[in-house]
Design a protein around this motif. Structure first.
Motif, short mmCIF file in Angstrom:
data_model
loop_
_atom_site.label_atom_id
_atom_site.label_comp_id
_atom_site.label_asym_id
_atom_site.label_seq_id
_atom_site.Cartn_x
_atom_site.Cartn_y
_atom_site.Cartn_z
N TRP A 65 -66.83 -24.26 44.44
CA TRP A 65 -66.25 -24.00 45.76
C TRP A 65 -65.07 -24.95 46.00
O TRP A 65 -65.20 -26.17 45.89
CB TRP A 65 -67.34 -24.19 46.80
CG TRP A 65 -66.90 -24.31 48.21
CD1 TRP A 65 -66.94 -25.43 48.97
CD2 TRP A 65 -66.36 -23.29 49.03
NE1 TRP A 65 -66.49 -25.16 50.22
CE2 TRP A 65 -66.12 -23.85 50.28
CE3 TRP A 65 -66.08 -21.94 48.82
CZ2 TRP A 65 -65.60 -23.11 51.33
CZ3 TRP A 65 -65.56 -21.22 49.87
CH2 TRP A 65 -65.32 -21.80 51.10
N ILE A 66 -63.93 -24.36 46.34
CA ILE A 66 -62.79 -25.18 46.76
C ILE A 66 -62.60 -24.90 48.23
O ILE A 66 -62.33 -23.77 48.62
CB ILE A 66 -61.52 -24.83 45.98
CG1 ILE A 66 -61.74 -25.12 44.49
CG2 ILE A 66 -60.34 -25.62 46.49
CD1 ILE A 66 -60.61 -24.68 43.63
N PRO A 67 -62.76 -25.91 49.07
CA PRO A 67 -62.65 -25.64 50.51
C PRO A 67 -61.25 -25.15 50.87
O PRO A 67 -60.27 -25.57 50.25
CB PRO A 67 -62.93 -26.99 51.17
CG PRO A 67 -63.28 -27.92 50.09
CD PRO A 67 -63.05 -27.30 48.78
N PRO A 68 -61.14 -24.24 51.84
CA PRO A 68 -59.81 -23.69 52.18
C PRO A 68 -58.86 -24.74 52.74
O PRO A 68 -57.65 -24.58 52.63
CB PRO A 68 -60.14 -22.62 53.23
CG PRO A 68 -61.50 -22.95 53.71
CD PRO A 68 -62.21 -23.60 52.59
N PHE A 69 -59.42 -25.83 53.29
CA PHE A 69 -58.53 -26.83 53.86
C PHE A 69 -58.11 -27.87 52.83
O PHE A 69 -57.38 -28.79 53.15
CB PHE A 69 -59.21 -27.52 55.06
CG PHE A 69 -60.64 -27.90 54.79
CD1 PHE A 69 -60.93 -29.04 54.09
CD2 PHE A 69 -61.67 -27.10 55.24
CE1 PHE A 69 -62.24 -29.39 53.83
CE2 PHE A 69 -62.98 -27.44 54.99
CZ PHE A 69 -63.25 -28.60 54.29
N ALA A 70 -58.59 -27.73 51.60
CA ALA A 70 -58.29 -28.76 50.60
C ALA A 70 -56.94 -28.48 49.94
O ALA A 70 -56.43 -27.36 49.98
CB ALA A 70 -59.37 -28.79 49.53
N ASP A 71 -56.39 -29.52 49.34
CA ASP A 71 -55.17 -29.38 48.56
C ASP A 71 -55.60 -28.95 47.16
O ASP A 71 -56.11 -29.74 46.37
CB ASP A 71 -54.46 -30.74 48.52
CG ASP A 71 -53.09 -30.62 47.95
OD1 ASP A 71 -52.95 -29.96 46.90
OD2 ASP A 71 -52.15 -31.17 48.53
N LYS A 72 -55.39 -27.64 46.86
CA LYS A 72 -56.10 -27.04 45.74
C LYS A 72 -55.88 -27.76 44.41
O LYS A 72 -56.83 -28.15 43.75
CB LYS A 72 -55.68 -25.57 45.61
CG LYS A 72 -56.62 -24.79 44.72
CD LYS A 72 -56.23 -23.34 44.68
CE LYS A 72 -56.98 -22.62 43.59
NZ LYS A 72 -56.29 -21.44 43.14
#
Lengths: 318, 171, 177
Positions: A65-72
């Motif tokens: 899971w990569i959170p949507p608010f993270a800097d991908k």
């Protein structure tokens, strides 16, 4: 040495290290349990050793899971940095006189350089998660690791001074008569404390401090990305133990009834167990206490150790 | 500093101490007879229900998990028409056992009540009633009670005098 | 070894270009780390392993971490990017870029005009470095020492903790007295 031999050594070292890192999942949980009068994992397989397999499979199959608010992209790079930098450090560790990936002539400096790059995984992981607790963990981690890196290098310089070489092979050979732990006890203690802080293991696990910061810099990570941090931590323990053994406990040297690699692994394993013992016994210091001891006590001690070693070495040489 | 080293050493010594873990499904812990576990309804030595449907257990229950409805048979003996305990609410405090005047409701040393379906934790009277006298063997409420409920005639109980004929009481 | 040099140079230059063009300051700093690693590789390929490791330890490992540390706390967002655009008027950047263009031209001319000199490659022995530092360049070392000492004293002075009151209530109490 032919190219093929070199490739085999690299692959062999990689294989052994990753297996040790995975096996430490079981060793740590089991030993912690023993020290707390529990049994620990004992269901899967003989003595519960298959917990390693179960844990790894679980990590592999969890949602990545990569959170949507993270800097991908930074979020993805961060866990790779920690494993990469620690594995790079193993390049200079002499397991036996023959099994060493590359005996660089800047040996220890290379180790210090790589461990200083390890900070990025914490800082970037914490920053990219875009989460208060992660950021706090990242900032703590960064300042802790910078502070402890300084005297980590200095504490090793006493050994370098006595040997006159940065090469780890030379350092081990210089301990044929007497291990450096006898001549440099303060250096050993300082290096080990710095090593715990560098791998942010339990007395100094302030960047993750689960009772204060959820899981610190890797709060937002899941699946194999978290697994990378996990493996990186265990590899870090192995690395610090291996370097301690090489620098202060005569590396592969030992009585001849066991082969050199067995001596090396026995000693390293003893230090890994000591890491776990520390986790089982010591409480976490407060953040300001940690920084204060680092800068105000341990750094001057490292400098004093260096000066005294230098003076004595000069006196003996005349 | 010394205390830290001492701590580490003492923790190390724990390696050689006995484990306190009990491997539960294989090894079982010894439960004391008065251990408060599953709730049961016990029976008299003659096989009749002890419960007289007085509602004291339902009143005493702090989580209101006991529900019952009292009724009477043709002899005037009271018994619960239904008796329902919701074990998903029960906290096993044992107040119901304390409150019971007839030793009917008792807590027994059994805790293995895991269920996948929460509805299965609602125990009805047929689930609760056991064919045993529980912790008080030989006790029969209607033998010591003053009333006649088909178990014995008035005045024939233990420590009970024969009924007094009020009409013959002359000063 | 020459290939190594060229590859690492290309990586370093590309990373540096990325540093300049990134909007997100943390990304720019990350590329700066890559650039430093590239430069370290260049040093290594030219036979200066000591300088290479020092480059990684000091620049990549310590200084950039501090930069990132500061940038993380600044919380730069969209507004600051807009603000930055306002600063970048043509009159501010035109002068420096003309000067840089001249330098670039000179560099190109030198690259094309100069005859091909083989790259000098000799591994610097580690022992030579301290010997020259404390022999030939001892004055420079001492002067650097002075400079760093001044820096440390300044930092200690700025960072001195002047906490008089343990708590704001105690402060009021003391003022009342």
């Amino acid at each position: 040495m032919t190219v093929m031999q070199h490739v085999w050594i690299v692959l062999g070292v990689l294989f052994v290290l990753l297996n040790i890192a995975a096996g430490l999942i079981w060793v740590e949980r089991r030993m912690l349990a023993m020290w707390q009068d529990r049994l620990g994992p004992n269901r899967a397989g003989p003595l519960g050793i298959l917990i390693v397999l179960a844990d790894t499979l679980k990590l592999f199959f969890k949602e990545d899971w990569i959170p949507p608010f993270a800097d991908k992209w930074v979020f993805i790079v961060a866990p790779a940095v920690v494993v990469g930098s620690v594995l790079m450090s193993f390049v200079i560790i002499p397991f036996t006189p023959q099994i060493i990936v590359s005996d660089l002539n800047v040996g220890i400096l290379f180790f210090l350089a790589m461990s200083s790059l390890g900070v990025y995984s914490i800082v970037l992981g914490g920053w990219a998660s875009n989460n208060k607790y992660s950021l706090l963990g990242a900032m703590r981690g960064a300042s802790q690791m910078i502070a402890y890196e300084v005297f980590m290098g200095l504490s090793l310089m006493g050994v370098v001074m006595l040997t006159g070489s940065f090469k780890l092979g030379d350092i081990v050979n210089a301990q044929k008569d007497m291990w450096f732990v006898v001549k440099q006890p303060l250096g050993l203690i300082l290096f080990f404390i710095a090593g715990i802080a560098e791998t942010h293991r339990l007395p100094f696990d302030i960047p993750e401090a689960e009772s204060e910061l959820v899981a610190g810099y890797h709060s937002e990570y899941s699946g194999m990305k978290f697994g990378m941090f996990f493996i990186g931590e265990y590899l870090g323990i192995t690395l610090i133990s291996a370097v301690t053994v090489t620098m202060f406990f005569g590396g592969w040297l030992g009585w001849s009834f066991l082969p050199p690699w067995a001596w090396f692994f026995l000693k390293t394993f003893a230090f890994i167990l000591f890491f776990i013992l520390l986790r089982a016994s010591l409480p976490r210091p407060r953040y300001d206490q940690l920084m204060e001891t680092g800068w105000k006590i341990l750094l001057p001690l490292a400098l004093a150790n260096l000066m005294i070693t230098g003076a004595v070495a000069l006196l003996i040489r005349g | 500093m010394f205390s830290h080293i001492r701590t580490i050493w003492l923790t190390f010594l724990h390696l050689f101490k006995r484990h306190v873990t009990i491997q539960y499904p294989e090894e079982k812990i010894r439960l004391r007879p008065r251990w408060r576990g599953r709730i049961v309804l016990t029976k008299d030595p003659d096989g009749g229900e002890r419960c007289v449907g007085c509602y004291l257990c339902a009143v005493a229950c702090p989580v209101d998990c006991i529900a019952l409805q009292a009724t009477e048979d043709e002899n005037g003996r009271r018994y619960p028409e239904f008796f329902r305990i919701n074990f998903s609410r029960c906290i096993f405090c044992g107040y119901c056992e304390d409150a019971c005047p007839t030793y009917a409701i008792q807590l027994i040393p059994d805790f293995e009540m895991g269920e996948y379906n929460r509805q299965n934790l609602v125990f009805e009277k047929e689930d609760l009633l056991i064919n045993s006298q529980g912790k008080y063997p030989g006790y029969n409420f209607y033998k010591v009670a003053g009333m006649d409920a088909g178990v014995k005639q008035k005045g024939e109980g233990e420590n009970e005098d024969a009924p007094v004929d009020v009409h013959s009481l002359m000063p | 070894m020459n290939y190594l040099f060229y590859i690492s140079s290309i990586v370093a230059i590309a990373a540096t270009v990325m540093v300049i063009t990134r909007h997100q300051p943390v990304h720019a700093l990350l590329y700066l780390v890559v650039s430093f690693l590239g430069v370290a590789m260049i040093f290594l390929s030219l036979g200066a392993p000591f300088v290479a490791t020092l480059e990684i330890i000091l620049y990549a490992g310590a200084i950039i971490v501090l930069f990132i540390f500061v940038v993380m706390m600044l919380n730069l967002g969209r507004e600051s990017a807009i603000q930055e655009k306002q600063w970048m008027q043509p009159k501010t950047w035109i002068g420096p870029s003309i000067l840089t263009a001249i330098l670039l031209g000179e560099l190109l001319v030198l690259l094309t005009m100069g005859g091909s000199v083989p790259m000098p490659q000799q591994t610097v022995d580690l022992k030579k470095i301290p010997l020259s530092l404390y022999g030939e360049y001892v004055i420079a070392v001492e002067l650097t020492g002075f400079l760093l000492m001044a820096g440390i004293v300044g930092a200690a002075h700025i960072g001195r903790h002047k906490k008089k009151y343990l708590h704001r209530f105690l402060k009021q109490e003391e003022e009342a007295v």
